[in-house]
Design a protein around this motif. Structure first.
Motif, PDB file in Angstrom:
ATOM      1  N   ALA A   1       0.611  -1.311   0.095  1.00 30.51           N
ATOM      2  CA  ALA A   1      -0.169   0.039   0.006  1.00 30.51           C
ATOM      3  C   ALA A   1       0.795   1.252   0.008  1.00 30.51           C
ATOM      4  CB  ALA A   1      -0.791  -0.107   1.330  1.00 30.51           C
ATOM      5  N   GLY A   2       0.796   2.000  -1.056  1.00 30.25           N
ATOM      6  CA  GLY A   2       1.732   3.199  -1.150  1.00 30.25           C
ATOM      7  C   GLY A   2       0.821   4.265  -0.201  1.00 30.25           C
ATOM      8  N   CYS A   3       1.317   4.566   0.700  1.00 30.15           N
ATOM      9  CA  CYS A   3       0.816   5.770   1.793  1.00 30.15           C
ATOM     10  C   CYS A   3       1.845   6.729   1.859  1.00 30.15           C
ATOM     11  CB  CYS A   3       0.258   5.208   3.134  1.00 30.15           C
ATOM     12  SG  CYS A   3      -0.836   3.717   2.835  1.00 30.15           S
ATOM     13  N   ASP A   4       2.385   7.046   0.986  1.00 28.85           N
ATOM     14  CA  ASP A   4       3.626   7.856   0.876  1.00 28.85           C
ATOM     15  C   ASP A   4       3.777   9.174   0.571  1.00 28.85           C
ATOM     16  OD1 ASP A   4       3.477   6.633  -1.600  1.00 28.85           O
ATOM     17  OD2 ASP A   4       5.513   6.307  -1.940  1.00 28.85           O
ATOM     18  N   GLY A   5       2.327   9.808   0.460  1.00 31.41           N
ATOM     19  CA  GLY A   5       2.223  11.212   0.171  1.00 31.41           C
ATOM     20  C   GLY A   5       1.970  11.599  -1.114  1.00 31.41           C
ATOM     21  N   GLY A   6       1.863  12.903  -1.323  1.00 35.06           N
ATOM     22  CA  GLY A   6       1.416  13.440  -2.489  1.00 35.06           C
ATOM     23  C   GLY A   6       2.328  13.160  -3.702  1.00 35.06           C
ATOM     24  N   ARG A   7       3.738  13.025  -3.335  1.00 32.71           N
ATOM     25  CA  ARG A   7       4.697  12.819  -4.432  1.00 32.71           C
ATOM     26  C   ARG A   7       5.031  11.401  -4.511  1.00 32.71           C
ATOM     27  NH1 ARG A   7       8.587  17.940  -4.023  1.00 32.71           N
ATOM     28  NH2 ARG A   7       7.208  19.392  -3.208  1.00 32.71           N
ATOM     29  N   SER A   8       4.200  10.466  -4.136  1.00 33.77           N
ATOM     30  CA  SER A   8       4.313   9.072  -4.016  1.00 33.77           C
ATOM     31  C   SER A   8       5.323   8.374  -4.989  1.00 33.77           C
ATOM     32  CB  SER A   8       2.844   8.533  -4.096  1.00 33.77           C
ATOM     33  OG  SER A   8       3.058   7.045  -4.247  1.00 33.77           O
ATOM     34  N   MET A   9       6.323   7.779  -4.335  1.00 33.96           N
ATOM     35  CA  MET A   9       7.274   6.946  -5.316  1.00 33.96           C
ATOM     36  C   MET A   9       6.542   5.854  -5.798  1.00 33.96           C
ATOM     37  SD  MET A   9       9.419   4.171  -5.279  1.00 33.96           S
ATOM     38  CE  MET A   9       9.638   3.988  -3.294  1.00 33.96           C
ATOM     39  N   VAL A  10       5.765   5.420  -4.845  1.00 32.60           N
ATOM     40  CA  VAL A  10       4.767   3.924  -5.139  1.00 32.60           C
ATOM     41  C   VAL A  10       3.824   4.132  -6.476  1.00 32.60           C
ATOM     42  CG1 VAL A  10       3.129   2.292  -4.451  1.00 32.60           C
ATOM     43  CG2 VAL A  10       5.025   3.111  -2.829  1.00 32.60           C
ATOM     44  N   ARG A  11       3.154   5.411  -6.438  1.00 29.01           N
ATOM     45  CA  ARG A  11       2.206   5.565  -7.460  1.00 29.01           C
ATOM     46  C   ARG A  11       3.231   5.767  -8.821  1.00 29.01           C
ATOM     47  NH1 ARG A  11       0.503  10.870  -6.114  1.00 29.01           N
ATOM     48  NH2 ARG A  11       2.193  11.518  -7.432  1.00 29.01           N
ATOM     49  N   LYS A  12       4.127   6.732  -8.746  1.00 32.03           N
ATOM     50  CA  LYS A  12       4.882   6.690 -10.031  1.00 32.03           C
ATOM     51  C   LYS A  12       5.414   5.414 -10.708  1.00 32.03           C
ATOM     52  CE  LYS A  12       6.029  11.476  -8.522  1.00 32.03           C
ATOM     53  NZ  LYS A  12       6.983  12.232  -7.700  1.00 32.03           N
ATOM     54  N   LEU A  13       5.933   4.634  -9.594  1.00 29.53           N
ATOM     55  CA  LEU A  13       6.501   3.383 -10.197  1.00 29.53           C
ATOM     56  C   LEU A  13       5.551   2.386 -10.798  1.00 29.53           C
ATOM     57  CD1 LEU A  13       9.620   2.361  -7.896  1.00 29.53           C
ATOM     58  CD2 LEU A  13       9.655   3.423 -10.208  1.00 29.53           C
ATOM     59  N   SER A  14       4.203   2.517 -10.039  1.00 30.25           N
ATOM     60  CA  SER A  14       3.266   1.703 -10.440  1.00 30.25           C
ATOM     61  C   SER A  14       2.632   2.144 -11.770  1.00 30.25           C
ATOM     62  CB  SER A  14       2.158   1.546  -9.430  1.00 30.25           C
ATOM     63  OG  SER A  14       1.497   2.765  -9.400  1.00 30.25           O
ATOM     64  N   GLY A  15       2.820   3.034 -12.365  1.00 28.29           N
ATOM     65  CA  GLY A  15       2.377   3.682 -13.580  1.00 28.29           C
ATOM     66  C   GLY A  15       0.944   4.230 -13.441  1.00 28.29           C
ATOM     67  N   ILE A  16       0.367   4.325 -12.599  1.00 26.17           N
ATOM     68  CA  ILE A  16      -0.804   4.922 -12.547  1.00 26.17           C
ATOM     69  C   ILE A  16      -0.933   6.417 -12.705  1.00 26.17           C
ATOM     70  CG2 ILE A  16      -3.035   5.383 -10.744  1.00 26.17           C
ATOM     71  CD1 ILE A  16      -1.999   2.799  -9.543  1.00 26.17           C
ATOM     72  N   ALA A  17      -1.759   6.780 -13.521  1.00 22.02           N
ATOM     73  CA  ALA A  17      -1.553   8.378 -13.964  1.00 22.02           C
ATOM     74  C   ALA A  17      -2.336   9.080 -12.942  1.00 22.02           C
ATOM     75  CB  ALA A  17      -2.454   8.425 -15.146  1.00 22.02           C
ATOM     76  N   PHE A  18      -1.908  10.173 -13.002  1.00 21.09           N
ATOM     77  CA  PHE A  18      -2.172  11.249 -11.852  1.00 21.09           C
ATOM     78  C   PHE A  18      -2.735  12.695 -12.559  1.00 21.09           C
ATOM     79  CE2 PHE A  18      -0.625  13.550  -7.639  1.00 21.09           C
ATOM     80  CZ  PHE A  18      -1.524  12.844  -6.953  1.00 21.09           C
ATOM     81  N   PRO A  19      -3.808  12.494 -13.153  1.00 28.25           N
ATOM     82  CA  PRO A  19      -4.069  13.841 -13.940  1.00 28.25           C
ATOM     83  C   PRO A  19      -5.000  14.885 -13.155  1.00 28.25           C
ATOM     84  CG  PRO A  19      -5.765  12.058 -14.141  1.00 28.25           C
ATOM     85  CD  PRO A  19      -4.757  11.338 -13.406  1.00 28.25           C
ATOM     86  N   GLY A  20      -4.903  16.086 -13.420  1.00 26.34           N
ATOM     87  CA  GLY A  20      -5.430  17.039 -12.505  1.00 26.34           C
ATOM     88  C   GLY A  20      -5.116  18.630 -13.161  1.00 26.34           C
ATOM     89  N   THR A  21      -5.403  19.497 -11.967  1.00 24.85           N
ATOM     90  CA  THR A  21      -4.997  20.753 -12.374  1.00 24.85           C
ATOM     91  C   THR A  21      -3.785  21.212 -11.567  1.00 24.85           C
ATOM     92  OG1 THR A  21      -6.823  21.415 -10.975  1.00 24.85           O
ATOM     93  CG2 THR A  21      -7.010  21.517 -13.194  1.00 24.85           C
TER      94      THR A  21
END
Ligand SMILES: Cc1cc2nc3c(=O)[nH]c(=O)nc-3n(C[C@H](O)[C@H](O)[C@H](O)COP(=O)(O)OP(=O)(O)OC[C@H]3O[C@@H](n4cnc5c(N)ncnc54)[C@H](O)[C@@H]3O)c2cc1C
Length: 494
Positions: A158-178
């Motif tokens: 579970a990536g609970c590593d904050g807004g700049r999450s390394m887990v999210r980036k490495l998992s390739g999950i897109a992070f769209p927004g404004t």
């Protein structure tokens, strides 16, 4: 959120390790409290109990009038001044019946750390995750610990590593927004002239200025775009410049005790799960922190997915249960980002927004409008789409009220019964058939027979996260379907 999620999983006797890069809790200005549903979540796990049970005193008529007058008054109308008051875009709202808990985030973290220790969670501080890979069976993590790098294998990450999450980036999950349009500072600091400005919350030509006395606390918000370099160390000079621009004075900052720089970029992960990797809290969504949605949203994520992850890890349920995490929580994130963008738009300086705020404030004097917005701000409106409710009862997907239940051994609240993290079947009309139906799930679901004066139904099945999964007047036979859907097949039949 890592600690909260770990506790949720550990409540079901599933071993869990928390890897935290900081050697100790960081005392820089962050959240200053939680409100509404987040307090309820804490209550349902017995966290921050002494503080959470402090009775909320409804504001007096005079206080109500002052809150309604909002920022038109020069004196400080910080919501903390009045229990139950909230603000939206620095316009003051009133929701005395919804609880608040005004404590720094770090105290919540300390209480969670204590809870985690009691539950046997292994918390490794000073351990940084530097990478990971996953396949169908495992996640393999690269960790940099105090004694050097090592590898760790787990079934789930579970990536609970904050807004700049390394887990999210490495998992390739897109992070769209404004992107952000503001730069702000939140600081405890000393200045040379304590009379440089009236204390209170003020709209200014360039944004917002908050000044509170003893110990002096400041928030500035300017609409000149996001910080040029969010990683650059924060200097006293840049904060002083912001104070000077907003106040129109030559105030000098003599000492900065604690300071944070922030902006309002609003982004959300496209999905909260990729294979064996989940995202929770700021790793899944970032937004401005005005009105304090961050912890509430993250705690809501953690209690939604924690018991599901445990059920899958225990082999009670299939992995598809985890897909309901995204389907239930992603829409809540979408709503929060909407509200936060609206809140930033309403804090823009200028006569057009002034006019809009006047209009909105008139509307907010109406109880119904006030109630609706405060319910949004406090997440009281949340319900989940759990599919067609007709076979499972009309309350399905709604949050269960904290009912007071009378049993032969005394009165107990639903929140107190939920502290084990287990599901509850409330039998409020003494129907022995229900107990018999739920008996095969007795290792996962507690059946409580009790009297209740304000029962919304004769029987309710409440998930560990407090949401109703089944209720009468649905056919009791459909209870078996609901129990199987959420908690897996009965013991011995999987
Ligand atoms: C100035 C400010 C004011 C705020 N005010 C409020 C408020 O009033 N109310 C509110 O609800 N929210 C507020 N927030 C937001 C709130 O603080 C966040 O929403 C909350 O901290 C999110 O928790 P989290 O656990 O998801 O992420 P974080 O708090 O960012 O925690 C992530 C953790 O992961 C660790 N980590 C990161 N990468 C790694 C790695 N590779 N390996 C190991 N560990 C790692 C970090 O050290 C950190 O401890 C505010 C935030 C700021 C900055």
């Amino acid at each position: 959120m890592g600690l909260m999620l770990a506790c949720e999983v550990a409540l079901h006797d599933v071993p869990v390790v928390v890897l935290e890069r900081l050697p100790e809790i960081e005392w820089r200005p962050k959240a200053e409290g939680i409100t509404g549903r987040a307090v309820d979540i804490m209550d349902r796990r017995g966290l921050m109990v002494g503080v959470a049970e402090t009775p909320i005193t409804p504001p007096t008529a005079e206080q109500r009038a002052r809150i309604a007058a909002g920022e038109r008054r020069p004196d400080s109308l910080h919501p903390k001044a009045f229990p139950g008051a909230r603000h939206f875009a620095s316009m003051f709202l009133l929701r005395p019946e919804s609880p608040d808990l005004l404590v720094p985030q770090q105290l919540l973290e300390e209480d969670l750390a204590r809870h985690a220790e009691e539950l046997g969670v292994e918390v490794r501080r000073g351990h940084t995750v530097t990478g990971f890979t996953q396949d169908d069976d495992r996640v393999r993590l690269d960790v940099d610990g105090p004694d050097g790098p090592y590898r760790l294998e787990a079934e789930w990450l579970a990536g609970c590593d904050g807004g700049r999450s390394m887990v999210r980036k490495l998992s390739g999950i897109a992070f769209p927004g404004t992107d952000g349009i503001t730069t702000g500072y939140r600081a405890f600091a000393e200045i040379d002239d304590p009379d440089f400005h009236l204390p209170g919350w003020f709209r200014k030509d360039r944004g917002l200025l908050v000044y509170e006395e003893g110990p002096p606390r400041f928030i500035t918000l300017e609409f000149d775009g996001p910080p040029e370099n969010r990683d650059a160390p924060i200097t006293a000079e840049e904060f002083q410049e912001s104070l000077r621009r907003l106040s129109g004075t030559k105030v000098t900052v003599t000492e900065v005790k604690k300071i944070t720089r922030f902006t309002d970029n609003a982004r959300q992960a496209e999905t909260y799960r990729s294979g064996r990797v989940l995202l929770v809290g700021d790793a899944a969504h970032v937004h401005s922190h005005w009105s304090g949605p961050g912890l509430r949203l993250g705690l809501g994520d953690a209690v939604n997915v924690g018991w599901k992850l445990a059920a899958v890890a225990r082999g009670w349920c299939g992995e598809d249960l985890l897909d309901t995490y995204t389907s239930e929580r992603h829409p809540i994130g979408v709503q929060t980002l909407e509200i936060q963008r609206a809140s930033i738009a309403l804090m823009r300086p200028g006569p057009h927004v002034d006019a809009l705020r006047r209009l909105l404030k008139e509307l907010l004097l109406r109880d119904e409008a006030n109630r609706q917005l405060t319910a949004l701000v406090d997440d009281l409106h949340i319900s989940y789409d759990m599919g067609d409710p007709s076979p499972a009862g009309p309350l399905v997907g709604r949050y269960s009220p904290d009912l007071r239940l009378r049993r032969s051994d005394g009165t107990v609240r639903v929140a107190e019964l939920q502290r084990t993290g287990r599901a509850l079947l409330l039998d409020l009309a003494a129907d022995p058939g229900l107990r018999a139906l739920a008996e095969p799930w007795s290792d996962r679901v507690d059946v409580i027979t009790a009297d209740c004066d304000d029962a919304p139904a004769d029987a309710l099945l409440i998930r560990p996260d407090g949401f109703v999964a089944w209720s009468t007047p649905a056919d009791p036979a459909s209870l078996t379907g609901a129990l199987t859907r959420w908690f897996g097949p009965p013991a011995g039949t999987a």
